[in-house]
Motif scaffolding. Sequence first.
Motif, mmCIF file in Angstrom:
data_model
loop_
_atom_site.group_PDB
_atom_site.id
_atom_site.type_symbol
_atom_site.label_atom_id
_atom_site.label_comp_id
_atom_site.label_asym_id
_atom_site.label_seq_id
_atom_site.Cartn_x
_atom_site.Cartn_y
_atom_site.Cartn_z
ATOM 1 N N ASP A 6 0.822 -1.209 0.000
ATOM 2 C CA ASP A 6 0.000 0.000 0.000
ATOM 3 C C ASP A 6 0.858 1.262 0.000
ATOM 4 N N THR A 7 1.925 1.252 0.785
ATOM 5 C CA THR A 7 2.825 2.398 0.832
ATOM 6 C C THR A 7 3.538 2.577 -0.500
ATOM 7 N N ARG A 8 3.987 1.478 -1.078
ATOM 8 C CA ARG A 8 4.667 1.542 -2.382
ATOM 9 C C ARG A 8 3.710 2.084 -3.447
ATOM 10 N N PHE A 9 2.467 1.603 -3.438
ATOM 11 C CA PHE A 9 1.450 2.094 -4.367
ATOM 12 C C PHE A 9 1.260 3.601 -4.213
ATOM 13 N N SER A 10 1.151 4.057 -2.969
ATOM 14 C CA SER A 10 0.948 5.483 -2.704
ATOM 15 C C SER A 10 2.130 6.310 -3.189
#
Length: 81
Positions: free
Chosen positions: A51-55
């Motif tokens: 999720d952090t990488r996506f953001s």
Amino acid sequence: MVPTPYIYLPLPAKCAIDYLDAQGYGNRNIERLDRYLDHYFKVYGQVCDQDTRFSCHRIAIRRFSLEGADLVGTIANSVIA
């Protein structure tokens, strides 16, 4: 998937995005961002979740107007708006 706003990202993610910002035009791409994310999270003794990488990908695409070859490896490719 809804991206996390920059202000709520963990510190290593913010460092990676800011370091990508410090790179010259033409040297900003998703592959570099992923290397910076891996590095900063490792230094902080953490692991970057999906999720952090996506953001971070989404923020970088919008902030630096990444397109074409600069998007290789992105997981946010389908949500560019």
